[in-house]
Every structure is written in structure tokens, then in C-alpha cells.
Design an enzyme around this catalytic site. Structure first.
Site, PDB file in Angstrom:
ATOM      1  N   HIS B  64       0.783  -1.122   0.111  1.00 44.20           N
ATOM      2  CA  HIS B  64       0.049   0.149   0.011  1.00 44.20           C
ATOM      3  C   HIS B  64       0.919   1.255   0.130  1.00 44.20           C
ATOM      4  CE1 HIS B  64      -3.754  -2.395   1.041  1.00 44.20           C
ATOM      5  NE2 HIS B  64      -2.745  -3.232   1.419  1.00 44.20           N
ATOM      6  N   ARG B  66      -0.281   4.247  -0.845  1.00 40.82           N
ATOM      7  CA  ARG B  66      -1.292   5.639  -0.210  1.00 40.82           C
ATOM      8  C   ARG B  66      -1.424   6.495  -0.863  1.00 40.82           C
ATOM      9  NH1 ARG B  66      -3.492   2.061   3.055  1.00 40.82           N
ATOM     10  NH2 ARG B  66      -2.032   1.540   5.063  1.00 40.82           N
ATOM     11  N   ASN B  96      -6.598   0.396  -2.970  1.00 43.62           N
ATOM     12  CA  ASN B  96      -7.345   1.228  -1.928  1.00 43.62           C
ATOM     13  C   ASN B  96      -6.796   2.669  -1.571  1.00 43.62           C
ATOM     14  OD1 ASN B  96      -5.349  -0.001  -0.778  1.00 43.62           O
ATOM     15  ND2 ASN B  96      -6.576  -0.375   1.296  1.00 43.62           N
ATOM     16  N   ASP B 154      -8.629  -5.080  -2.875  1.00 45.87           N
ATOM     17  CA  ASP B 154      -8.023  -5.204  -1.632  1.00 45.87           C
ATOM     18  C   ASP B 154      -8.460  -4.250  -0.406  1.00 45.87           C
ATOM     19  OD1 ASP B 154      -6.284  -6.345   0.429  1.00 45.87           O
ATOM     20  OD2 ASP B 154      -4.727  -4.905   0.071  1.00 45.87           O
ATOM     21  N   ASN B 285      -5.335  -6.636   9.301  1.00 50.88           N
ATOM     22  CA  ASN B 285      -6.607  -7.222   8.636  1.00 50.88           C
ATOM     23  C   ASN B 285      -6.033  -8.271   7.571  1.00 50.88           C
ATOM     24  OD1 ASN B 285      -8.565  -8.056   6.982  1.00 50.88           O
ATOM     25  ND2 ASN B 285      -9.519  -5.705   6.952  1.00 50.88           N
ATOM     26  N   ASP B 312       2.188  -7.007   2.603  1.00 52.71           N
ATOM     27  CA  ASP B 312       0.863  -6.192   2.816  1.00 52.71           C
ATOM     28  C   ASP B 312       1.496  -4.921   3.562  1.00 52.71           C
ATOM     29  OD1 ASP B 312      -1.592  -5.286   3.516  1.00 52.71           O
ATOM     30  OD2 ASP B 312      -2.169  -6.854   4.821  1.00 52.71           O
ATOM     31  N   HIS B 316       0.733   3.567   8.405  1.00 51.75           N
ATOM     32  CA  HIS B 316      -0.175   4.465   9.211  1.00 51.75           C
ATOM     33  C   HIS B 316       0.569   5.546   9.961  1.00 51.75           C
ATOM     34  CE1 HIS B 316      -3.749   2.296   7.601  1.00 51.75           C
ATOM     35  NE2 HIS B 316      -3.397   0.916   8.308  1.00 51.75           N
TER      36      HIS B 316
END
Lengths: 335, 435
Positions: B64, B66, B96, B154, B285, B312, B316
């Protein structure tokens, strides 16, 4: 030398000796809690921060009274009018109340673990006034005190041989978790009772029995604690942290899918309400408790709530004593 | 023309079956020679790889980045720097973002940002449904033409079987793999960790294994008549391993990936040392599960049921991870630490050997994303010079300063590990080097 201060965050993991000490100190506080003796010198000039990020009547007023009986003032935060509604984090709010001069903090929040989270940076004692679905230690202490007093066990708080049912939405209940920990540690056998959706077998890992047939259980127990049906935790919006699938990124919020654990009031009542007829199945000495607020006519009938077995209002009075004792215990005040 | 010689290392190239001490010569962006004791001159730079492993650049099919929309967590630039530090020369970013990567224009945007800012190759896994809402298929044919290397929603599963059937059919037509985030949303309402003893004790909503297994079981059944390449992302449950094993034994085009945290940590990590930590860096998750799940995932890796190792990588901010447990976002960063953590959980424990580990981080993800067709995931004469050099014995402790991305949300800080990426070369350019 004052004794060191400490937090009161959870009853699980607390030693039996400590639990009994807290209960004995609570028992000793009952006259002062009822205004018969004056202990207002104990915390004179000090302030207790009441951080109720979630609605509460009983616990907030009870802590307020406890602080006042000990001579302390309260710094009372109601989440609606506080900076939390402006986006301030729980921790920042707590540290600010500490900086303003609170000697101890009482925290009530809808998130499991919130009191632990605040206790890490806080330098003053933190008392958990109920965190999400995790624990509510002072409630369980007042329940234990009430049960012990009602059943003649308040000399030593040894509950060995007693069987105590906790009935209702136990999986969502912080009251149940604290009670299972405390009552088991004091020697009682705890039986949680509810439909499998609200009292799953997995709860037996907490050290209690799990049963689904209330009529079978009632004649065997010495005390029965009715939990409030928490409609707000089963109503979609109120289910905390409904993450759904929004996982890694800040995905747009999705409408929560309501877990229909409580299908209808009548279906729930049919199996799990403490009706007058069911109360008649109890042993003669058995006592009925409820942490409040009661949904009269839902989990408990009026006649039972107000009947001779009901310890509900004694629980509330004991709550003030327990909170006085807990504040002293956390602040290192000798007994 | 620049010539670099990587000399004396143990060259492991699973795609070609090579595992021997050799030299590799690189000119500009190409590998020009692979052989024993190549001439030391002329060379602009000789990298002594004695005692080291020289492997194809690692490929992560699940990160990810972002960007766009959450650049405070990570950007294509910062995420690919983390990738280079971790030995990855290619990463595939998940859709995502905000807005989602669900149109050919968004695929082109990522491509453009990557060309101007990235430290390694970036390919897009594009969304299977518009806005990742799971309601209406996206323009899958155009996404493929724009360069998407996989299709996935995803972060969410496509929960509707009807929509999923159409998406699988369309994905099959363009030859890509569909990568499923296996989570039945109706079984995980209010869930923030594995449903088990710890969730019951901490009063946190439980996430049952069946929420993952049910989606895999359904998709395998749906896909029987469609035949799309179907990939299970970040598998966490023992039952999922068994479903994938059965599907593969029946000849279905099903693959699965593991993540480092699901091999090293259990749900106990949420409680931490004192049992009440509510550690948001253990909030994932799918969630961290139990020792029996770890054993089953390892068995699935050992017998070839699980063929891909991903990260994955889910950055954050500190502020987001400081929220109360149930409100904090899911996920941890993984690019900088994946290789040593996989070595610890899989190689040092004897589950698989080094060549298989490298295969699962190079040629296998390359095949999943069709990148083998453009020469990635292998060390070939005349091929692209994407090379990673690993010290297989270097002991080190993971520290904050070892993280190169924007975020630091990992439960592995302070962990002692026993292997380290020492050099990452992307297209002949050294993007990371530890001297």
C-alpha cells in the site's frame, strides 16, 4: 511515608489478597458513604478528574459523591461540551486534566482498553470507570460486597461454595468480565447465562461456566445478576468500531450491518427475563442484583426489581463506599 | 557505458535453477555475463559478494503506497525507498487509495508518479469494482491495457457472489489474476482482532476464521466454471490453507500468499507482555491468529500450497495508530523487514531452504503478476539488471532508523534478526547499499 499510588484498571489479574483488602476497606467506608461518619479530611484540598467520555448516571454520580465524602472536589468533564468533540484525543484530554491539578482520574469510555491507554502516560492514578466491553472494576467490587453482605460472607469475603449466575448480554458486558474475574478469585462458581449469541461457549476461557437454559440454572444459585439488555450495542450505530471491511486506508465509511443478536424483546423475555414466576424458582436466601439502569419489564419485572430479594439499591449505596475505598487505595492513603 | 561486477557471491536464481558461486557483470541496465571468475577489468565498480547471496531483485505483489489521498502515511517515493532498503526491486500497489485505482487514468497516474519519483519499479493492481464498492465491475479490459498487473478490491472482498462472478469472468478474459481480500463483511462487523481467548478477555469484537474461509470456499466454487487465475491474499487461517490445498489438488488455478506477521505473531501480541497492552501495532486485517494457524501456514508453504510471500506493507501515521484499539486502522509496515523475518520464520526453522524462499519472493510473484513475461524475477544473460545482495548471516536488531518509509507502525522494533539486505540494484542502478 505515603504508600505508592496505583491504578485500578482491571480485576482480572488482581490477587485475591488485594481484592479482599479492597473489599474490607470498602466495607469500612459504608458508614461514611451514608453520611454517618465524616471522612472529609482525607482528600481535603485535592481534586478528582471525572473523565466520562461515555454517558453515565450512576457511576459518575457515585464517584462524585465518593470524592465529596472524602473532602475532594471534582473536575467534571461531560464529553458533549468538552474538547473531545473538537477532535482532542482521550489522552490529551486526560493529560490536560492532570495538568490542571487532578490527583486522580476516573475514566469511562466506549473503547475497550481506553483506561489502560490513558494510564500509560498519566503520572497520577487512573481508575477505570468502565471501558467498552472490557472491564468495570468498581462495579464488580460493589457487586461482590453486596453479595458477600447479603449472604453472610462479609467477614472474610470468602465466597467458596457459592454459585452466582450472570444473565443476559454477557459477551458485550464489562460488568460481567469484571465480575467473573473477581467472584471467581474469591472462590465462587460463576455461571453466565444467555442465548448462545450473547453468551457464547468461548466465554468459558474466562473461568466461568456457560449455560443457555435459565430455568435450569435459577434453582441452583445463591445470587443472580441480571444484566441490562444493551440495545445501543446491538443497534448497528452503537456497535463499537464497526470496521466492516475498511481496512488499510481511510476508506469511506459503510453503513454498519446490524448483528441481530436480540431479535425481539418478547423472544428475549421468553428465555432470559427474570419474571416474577422465574424469581419464585430461586432458593429462599438467593439475592437478585442488577448494575442498572434497569429496563423494567424487559430483563427484569417490576415486582422482582422492587421485591424483597432485590439488592439493587443497596448495590448503589455500596458503590459510593467502594469508590471511596478505591480512591484511597489508588492514592496510597493508608486504611 | 558503466560496467559493474558483482563477484564471488552465491548466485541463486530459482527461475533457471541456478545455485552456485558465480560472478555477474552488469552494463548499464542489463546483465551481460554470468559465469565463474569473470575478468575483473574493465570494471567501473567491483562489488565483493563473497559470503553473500546474489538473487533476482525481490518482488512484492502486495503493498500500500497510499498515493494518492493519504500521502501523510506514505508516498510512491517514500514507499519505494522502503522497498529498496528491504531488497525489493518491484512492488505492486493495491488500489485502496483515495480515489481508488479503478480507472485506466488512475493506473496511468501511478505509472507517471513512479517514473518521476520511485526508487524501484511500481506496478498497479487495479480495482475490480468501481470505487471498490463491490457493486459494479470496473473497466477491467481498459485497466489491463493501461498496464494493471492484477485485479483486486484489496481492503475489502467482493462480497456479492453475482458481482464476483462477473469480475472473475472479465479478469479471466484479460489474462490477469484476481487477488481476493478474503473477508466476509457480515461476519466481521465490529471485529478488531481474532475471535478467541484474547478477544473474549479484552472485550474486543472477534473476527472468526470462517470469515476468511467462507470467501475462499465460495470463490473456488464460483471459479470452477470460469477458470480465472485466483489468488488468496494474506492468508491467516489454518482452514484457508486446507481449502487452497484441495483446490490446487483438483487442478484449479488458485494461488495464495503469506505475510511475515502471520508467521511470527499470534493474537497474544494484542495483549502484549502485561496482557492489557491493546497494542495497535498488533492490529491487522486479517488478524493475527493462533499457533496452530502459524503451523498450518508453514505446512502450506512447505508443501507448495502457498507459493508467494508478500508484505502487505500498510503504513499508518503515529497519530492514527495512537487511537484506541478499536478505532485504530489495521496494518503494519513490512517492506524493510520482510526478508529477515521470513528467514527467521521459514529458513532458520527448516520449513524451506534459501532457494525456495527466494523463489517465493521473485519468480512466483512475477508469474502471479505476469512480470516474468517482461523478464522480471530472474537473473538472465541479457536480462534486466534487478539484483539483490543478501548477507545471510548478519545479526542485527530492527530499529526505528532502519525504517525508510514515512511510517513506523511495526511490532518488530527491537527484534533481533539474522539476515540482511546489503545491496539493491534496480535496472543497473544501485538504489540501496549498506557498506
Amino acid at each position: 511515608m505515603p504508600r505508592p499510588t496505583r491504578d485500578l484498571l482491571a480485576l482480572r489479574g488482581m490477587g485475591t489478597a488485594e481484592l479482599k483488602e479492597l473489599l474490607a476497606r470498602s466495607r469500612a467506608m459504608i458508614p461514611a458513604a451514608m453520611g454517618r461518619t465524616d471522612l472529609s479530611h482525607i482528600l481535603k484540598g485535592r481534586a478528582v478528574g471525572l473523565l466520562f467520555f461515555e454517558d453515565s448516571t450512576r457511576t459518575r454520580l457515585s464517584f462524585t459523591m465518593a470524592a465529596q465524602r472524602l473532602g475532594a472536589t471534582t473536575l467534571d468533564l461531560a464529553s458533549g461540551g468538552s474538547s473531545v468533540s473538537k477532535g482532542e484525543t482521550l489522552i490529551d484530554t486526560a493529560l490536560n486534566v492532570e495538568a490542571i491539578g487532578a490527583a486522580a482520574l476516573v475514566v469511562r469510555a466506549k473503547q475497550s482498553g481506553a483506561a489502560h491507554q490513558i494510564a500509560q502516560p498519566a503520572k497520577i492514578p487512573v481508575l477505570n470507570g468502565g471501558d467498552g466491553k472490557h472491564e468495570h472494576p468498581t462495579q464488580a467490587l460493589l457487586d461482590a460486597l453486596t453479595i458477600a453482605e447479603s449472604l453472610g460472607r462479609s467477614a472474610a469475603f470468602d465466597l467458596t461454595g457459592l454459585s452466582i449466575a450472570i444473565v443476559g448480554d454477557v459477551i458485550s458486558s464489562r460488568v460481567a468480565r469484571s465480575n467473573i474475574a473477581a467472584l471467581s478469585a474469591l472462590g465462587a462458581q460463576v455461571i453466565v447465562v444467555g442465548p448462545p449469541t450473547l453468551a457464547p461457549k468461548s466465554m468459558s476461557t474466562l473461568g466461568c461456566k456457560v449455560e443457555h437454559d435459565l430455568d435450569n440454572v435459577l434453582p441452583t444459585v445463591d445470587a443472580v445478576m441480571m444484566l441490562r439488555v444493551q440495545f445501543e450495542r446491538h443497534g448497528g450505530e452503537g456497535s463499537s468500531g464497526a470496521s466492516g471491511g475498511a481496512s488499510h486506508a481511510a476508506a469511506p465509511a459503510k453503513p454498519p450491518i446490524t448483528p441481530s443478536s436480540i431479535v425481539s424483546v418478547r423472544a428475549y423475555r421468553e428465555g432470559y427475563a427474570l419474571t416474577s414466576a422465574r424469581a419464585a424458582m430461586l432458593k429462599p436466601h438467593a439475592v437478585v442484583l442488577h448494575p442498572g439502569p434497569i429496563n423494567r419489564g424487559i430483563e427484569m419485572d417490576q415486582d422482582v426489581a422492587d421485591g424483597p430479594r432485590s439488592a439493587v439499591l443497596r448495590q448503589v449505596t455500596h458503590g459510593v463506599a467502594v469508590r471511596m475505598a478505591s480512591l484511597c487505595w489508588c492514592l496510597g492513603i493508608p486504611a | 557505458m558503466a560496467r559493474v561486477l558483482i563477484s564471488g557471491g552465491r548466485v541463486i536464481d530459482p527461475a533457471s535453477g541456478v545455485d552456485t558461486v558465480q560472478d555477474i557483470a552488469i552494463e548499464d541496465d542489463r546483465i551481460v555475463e554470468i559465469g565463474v571468475k569473470l575478468a575483473k577489468s574493465p570494471a567501473d565498480r567491483i562489488i565483493d559478494a563473497t559470503g553473500k547471496l546474489v538473487v533476482p531483485g525481490l518482488i512484492d505483489p502486495h503493498v500500500h503506497l497510499r498515493e494518492p489521498g493519504a500521502e501523510h502515511k506514505e508516498t510512491i517515493e517514500s514507499g519505494t525507498l522502503a522497498a529498496a532498503v528491504g531488497g525489493f526491486t518491484t512492488v505492486c500497489c493495491m488500489p485502496n487509495t483515495t480515489p481508488a485505482l479503478d480507472t485506466p487514468e488512475m493506473v496511468t497516474f501511478v505509472d507517471g508518479r513512479s517514473r518521476s519519483t520511485a526508487h524501484c519499479r511500481v506496478y498497479t493492481v487495479a480495482a475490480g469494482t468501481k470505487g471498490r464498492r463491490g457493486e459494479e465491475p470496473s473497466e477491467i479490459s481498459l485497466l489491463a491495457r493501461a498496464g494493471a498487473v492484477g485485479i483486486s478490491d484489496d481492503g475489502d472482498a467482493i462480497a456479492s457472489a453475482g458481482v464476483m462472478a462477473r469480475v472473475l469472468t472479465m479478469t479471466k478474459q484479460v489474462g490477469l489474476a484476481f487477488m481476493q481480500h478474503c473477508q466476509d463483511p457480515t461476519l466481521t462487523v465490529g471485529a478488531s482482532m481474532h475471535a478467541g481467548e484474547v478477544s473474549v478477555r479484552l472485550g474486543l469484537g472477534g473476527w472468526p476464521r470462517v470469515a476468511e474461509e467462507l470467501i475462499i470456499e465460495r470463490d473456488v466454487r464460483l471459479n470452477t466454471s470460469i477458470g480465472c487465475r485466483y489468488h488468496v491474499q494474506h492468508l491467516s487461517s489454518s482452514g484457508s490453507v486446507e481449502i487452497v490445498r484441495r483446490a490446487r489438488a483438483a487442478g484449479q488455478p488458485v494461488t495464495a500468499e503469506a505475510s511475515p506477521h502471520h508467521l511470527l505473531l499470534t493474537h497474544e501480541a494484542v495483549g502484549g507482555a502485561d496482557g492489557f497492552a491493546y497494542d495497535t501495532n498488533a492490529k491487522m486485517n486479517p488478524p493475527l491468529r493462533e499457533a496452530s494457524d502459524i503451523a498450518a501456514i508453514k505446512a502450506g508453504i512447505a508443501d507448495g500450497t502457498i507459493t508467494v510471500l508478500a508484505t502487505d506493507h500498510a503504513p499508518h501515521s503515529v497519530e492514527e495508530k495512537a487511537r484506541p484499539f478499536e478505532e485504530a486502522p489495521f496494518g503494519i509496515v513490512g517492506l524493510e523487514t520482510a526478508l529477515p523475518l521470513y528467514v527467521e520464520s521459514l529458513v532458520k526453522t527448516g520449513v524451506i531452504d534459501w532457494p525456495r524462499l527466494i523463489a517465493m519472493m521473485t519468480v512466483e510473484p512475477a508469474k502471479l503478476c505476469g512480470l516474468h513475461r517482461i523478464g522480471l524475477g530472474t537473473l538472465a544473460m541479457g536480462g534486466t539488471a534487478d539484483v539483490t545482495v543478501i548477507d545471510p548471516e548478519q545479526e542485527w536488531t530492527i530499529r526505528l532508523e532502519d525504517l525508510a518509509g514515512k511510517s513506523r507502525n511495526t511490532p518488530f522494533l527491537g527484534r533481533r534478526v539474522g539476515a540482511r539486505v546489503v545491496l539493491t540494484m534496480v535496472g543497473g542502478q544501485i538504489r540501496h547499499e549498506r557498506r
